[in-house]
Design a protein around this motif. Structure first.
Motif, short mmCIF file in Angstrom:
data_model
loop_
_atom_site.label_atom_id
_atom_site.label_comp_id
_atom_site.label_asym_id
_atom_site.label_seq_id
_atom_site.Cartn_x
_atom_site.Cartn_y
_atom_site.Cartn_z
N PHE A 160 22.09 36.99 100.88
CA PHE A 160 21.61 36.28 102.06
C PHE A 160 22.78 36.13 103.02
O PHE A 160 23.81 35.59 102.64
N LYS A 198 26.15 36.70 101.79
CA LYS A 198 26.54 36.08 100.52
C LYS A 198 25.67 36.67 99.40
O LYS A 198 24.46 36.49 99.39
N VAL A 201 23.82 37.13 96.03
CA VAL A 201 23.26 36.20 95.04
C VAL A 201 22.94 36.93 93.74
O VAL A 201 23.20 36.43 92.65
N SER A 206 21.36 26.00 86.97
CA SER A 206 20.89 25.75 88.32
C SER A 206 21.78 26.48 89.32
O SER A 206 23.00 26.43 89.22
N GLY A 207 21.16 27.19 90.26
CA GLY A 207 21.95 27.91 91.25
C GLY A 207 22.38 29.30 90.83
O GLY A 207 23.07 30.00 91.56
N SER A 208 21.96 29.73 89.61
CA SER A 208 22.41 31.04 89.14
C SER A 208 21.63 32.18 89.78
O SER A 208 22.02 33.34 89.70
N GLY A 209 20.51 31.86 90.41
CA GLY A 209 19.76 32.90 91.10
C GLY A 209 18.40 33.21 90.49
O GLY A 209 17.81 34.24 90.81
N LYS A 210 17.89 32.32 89.66
CA LYS A 210 16.59 32.57 89.00
C LYS A 210 15.45 32.69 90.02
O LYS A 210 14.66 33.63 89.97
N THR A 211 15.39 31.69 90.91
CA THR A 211 14.30 31.70 91.89
C THR A 211 14.40 32.92 92.80
O THR A 211 13.40 33.57 93.11
N VAL A 212 15.63 33.24 93.22
CA VAL A 212 15.82 34.40 94.09
C VAL A 212 15.38 35.68 93.36
O VAL A 212 14.69 36.52 93.93
N TYR A 229 11.01 38.23 98.77
CA TYR A 229 12.27 38.63 99.41
C TYR A 229 12.42 40.14 99.31
O TYR A 229 12.07 40.73 98.30
N GLN A 252 7.91 26.28 91.98
CA GLN A 252 8.72 25.18 91.42
C GLN A 252 8.09 23.82 91.76
O GLN A 252 8.06 22.93 90.95
N GLU A 275 9.94 27.52 87.02
CA GLU A 275 10.14 26.23 86.37
C GLU A 275 8.85 25.45 86.22
O GLU A 275 8.66 24.41 86.85
N HIS A 308 15.11 26.25 82.78
CA HIS A 308 16.36 25.90 82.14
C HIS A 308 16.09 24.84 81.07
O HIS A 308 16.94 24.07 80.70
N1 LIG Z 1 16.61 31.53 101.33
C1 LIG Z 1 17.92 31.47 100.99
N2 LIG Z 1 18.88 31.67 101.93
C2 LIG Z 1 20.20 31.64 101.61
N3 LIG Z 1 20.65 31.39 100.38
C3 LIG Z 1 19.78 31.17 99.39
C4 LIG Z 1 18.36 31.20 99.64
N4 LIG Z 1 17.72 30.95 98.49
C5 LIG Z 1 18.68 30.77 97.56
N5 LIG Z 1 19.91 30.90 98.09
C6 LIG Z 1 21.18 30.79 97.34
O1 LIG Z 1 21.08 31.57 96.18
C7 LIG Z 1 21.66 30.92 95.07
C8 LIG Z 1 20.69 30.90 93.91
O2 LIG Z 1 19.61 30.04 94.20
P1 LIG Z 1 18.32 29.91 93.32
O3 LIG Z 1 17.36 29.07 94.06
O4 LIG Z 1 17.86 31.25 92.91
O5 LIG Z 1 18.85 29.13 92.04
P2 LIG Z 1 18.05 28.74 90.74
O6 LIG Z 1 18.68 29.48 89.62
O7 LIG Z 1 16.60 28.95 90.95
O8 LIG Z 1 18.39 27.21 90.60
P3 LIG Z 1 17.45 25.99 90.16
O9 LIG Z 1 17.42 26.03 88.68
O10 LIG Z 1 18.18 24.79 90.67
O11 LIG Z 1 16.12 26.18 90.80
C9 LIG Z 1 22.09 29.54 95.54
O12 LIG Z 1 23.47 29.55 95.72
C10 LIG Z 1 21.39 29.37 96.88
O13 LIG Z 1 22.22 28.66 97.76
#
Ligand SMILES: Nc1ncnc2c1ncn2[C@@H]1O[C@H](COP(=O)(O)OP(=O)(O)OP(=O)(O)O)[C@@H](O)[C@H]1O
Ligand SMILES: [Mg+2]
Lengths: 254, 246
Positions: free
Chosen positions: A11, A14, A16, A36-42, A51, A85, A163, A196
């Motif tokens: 993104f 940056k 991910v 959390s923040g590892s990129g699962k949702t992405v 995306y 989520q 989740e 998680h």
């Molecule tokens: N739409 C977006 N635009 C820019 N950065 C994003 C976007 N979505 C996620 N990110 C970044 O990607 C990284 C991973 O986010 P993600 O939401 O995938 O984490 P996660 O593993 O699902 O965490 P959680 O368990 O808290 O839901 C984070 O650093 C977040 O800041």
């Protein structure tokens, strides 16, 4: 089966996701775990086509999603159910109308047939009594179940759950997990679950993909997970004393 | 994001919005709901504001033109012209930008941050078309009614002044509001308002649809929607007045 091959996603410069490859199996619960923040949702939203990925391939039973035209993509999307989520129920519609929404949008069924199908799905998640309530009037667990009913109403071949048990008590979490697993086996769905929650991992982890800081760092099932030798994974799963004890017991063969 | 990118982004969203609905039945339902929400529900505020502004304009005109050399019909005439030419189209739309615009931006923005828009997209629904098109069309449909209603209630406000004060007789006021009437001015007012209605709803939808983040950003989007659509309405007001009246 969904094949993920060498997927990269960033993104605004940056990055991910880094070069992720994994096979997600049909008729099984495929878990994506990570901090959390590892990129699962992405990862999930990239696989689901919400995306656009920077490079790599995502194949739905051999069909490459990035090469699809928008009408093909729309057809594929009708085979996908997704649980978000935060449930993402439409808050201006009642539970029943939420579940009927995909039918009203895409099926040519009569109003009675649609209603019957919606009732069937709500019955399946044990929510018939909340039929005419609005999402804001029901509890978090009920919202999740309503969202599951909405996700399966069009008989999806692929089910994504982000989740599914965040913010739920352990007992309700277990119910939701089992419900998803049952539905997966019953209808032979390719199900992908982000979590998680280590209870879920142990309970329904048939195929587990571990993501660490955007890299895939381990894949296996819930019996193999006890001896991975993967430090990050151990730190995540066996973070609590309870799980350390469970691991010990498992290694001693109890 | 700079201004040019924004305009590009906005145009792309409008391109996505103006396409064939996935289901006409669902579109119809949304459209009727929006007609009610944006049109009928705006009537009370339009009524209150127009009555008072009509009355105030009438009083001020009377005070400023009280002279034996000026005809007494001038008060009614000036009230009518002000209401039709400017208040009931441009100013009314500025006020409605605050009500309708902020409502649209926060509703769509909340749907964005709670992933409801993602849920639509993943179902294969064209979310922009499903959410935005009924709102734009409903407000554009309702605005001529609102404008006409505002002109009428405004003139009644002025009539109230004539009726309940000694400043001007009802007879003079009636003669005034009929004096040298050009039907084209009503058409001009409605044409302007159609453009303004499109500006308010489409810009508010754009700000709502592109929210990223949380509740704070939704609030910001709603403010941005109102401020920016107001400025653009004023710009178009000048251009359209020049184009249509001269
Ligand atoms: N739409 C977006 N635009 C820019 N950065 C994003 C976007 N979505 C996620 N990110 C970044 O990607 C990284 C991973 O986010 P993600 O939401 O995938 O984490 P996660 O593993 O699902 O965490 P959680 O368990 O808290 O839901 C984070 O650093 C977040 O800041
Ligand atoms: Mg997440």
């Amino acid at each position: 089966m969904i094949e993920v091959k060498n997927v990269n996603k960033s993104f605004d410069g940056k990055q991910v996701l880094f070069d992720i490859s994994a096979n997600l199996l049909e008729g099984h619960a495929n878990l994506i775990i990570g901090q959390s923040g590892s990129g699962k949702t992405v990862l999930m939203k990239s696989v689901a086509g919400i995306y656009r990925i920077d490079s790599g391939e995502i194949l739905y039973d051999g069909r490459n999603i990035s090469q699809m035209k928008s009408n093909e993509l729309n057809l594929l999307r009708r085979e996908i159910g997704m649980l978000f989520q935060g449930s993402a129920l439409f808050d201006s519609l009642t539970v029943k109308d939420n579940v009927m929404f995909p039918l009203r949008m895409f099926s040519n069924k009569s109003e009675e047939e649609m209603e019957e199908r919606a009732r069937f799905c709500l019955e399946r998640v044990d929510l018939l009594r909340a039929l005419d309530l609005y999402p804001s009037e029901i509890s978090g667990g009920m919202q999740k179940r309503a969202a599951i009913a909405r996700a399966i109403v069009l008989n999806p071949k692929y089910l994504f759950c982000d989740e599914p048990n965040s913010g739920l008590d352990p007992k309700t979490s277990l119910l939701i997990d089992r419900l998803i697993l049952e539905i997966t086996h019953e209808y032979n769905i390719t199900t992908i679950i982000n979590t998680h929650d280590m209870n879920s991992v142990m309970e329904i982890g048939e195929n587990i993909v571990f993501i660490s800081k955007g890299h895939k760092s381990w894949q296996g099932n819930n019996t193999e997970i006890y001896d991975t030798g993967n430090e990050d994974l151990e730190n995540l799963i066996f973070a609590s004393d309870l799980y350390k004890k469970i691991k010990k017991a498992h290694q001693m063969g109890i | 994001m700079n201004a040019i990118e924004r305009v590009g982004d906005y145009s792309r969203l409008m391109w996505k919005t103006f396409s064939k609905p996935d289901s006409w039945k669902m579109f119809g339902k949304q459209y009727v709901r929006e007609l009610h929400k944006q049109g009928i529900n705006s009537l009370p505020i339009v009524c209150i504001i127009s009555v008072f502004i009509g009355a105030v304009i009438c009083i001020q005109m009377r005070i400023n033109t009280e002279s034996p050399f000026l005809p007494s019909q001038l008060t009614g005439y000036a009230t009518r012209e002000t209401m039709i030419l400017e208040f009931s189209s441009a100013i009314l739309c500025l006020i409605l930008a605050g009500k309708v615009g902020s409502n649209i931006a926060s509703e769509i923005g909340t749907m964005r941050i709670t992933e409801q828009i993602d849920a639509l997209d993943i179902m294969g629904v064209n979310s922009a078309n499903y959410l935005i098109l009924p709102k734009i069309l409903a407000f554009v449909t309702m605005i001529p009614c609102l404008v006409t209603f505002s002109i009428t209630t405004g003139l009644l406000g002025g009539f109230g002044v004539a009726l309940f004060t000694e400043m001007i007789t009802p007879m003079e006021y009636e003669q005034g509001i009929q004096y040298s009437f050009l039907p084209y001015s009503i058409q001009y007012s409605i044409e302007k308002s159609l453009v303004f209605a499109f500006i308010v709803t489409s810009i508010a939808s754009y700000y709502g649809y592109t929210v990223k983040g949380g509740a704070r950003e939704v609030g910001k989007a709603s403010t941005n929607a109102v401020v920016n659509s107001s400025v653009i309405i004023l710009l178009f007001d000048v251009m359209l007045t020049k184009l249509l009246l001269s």
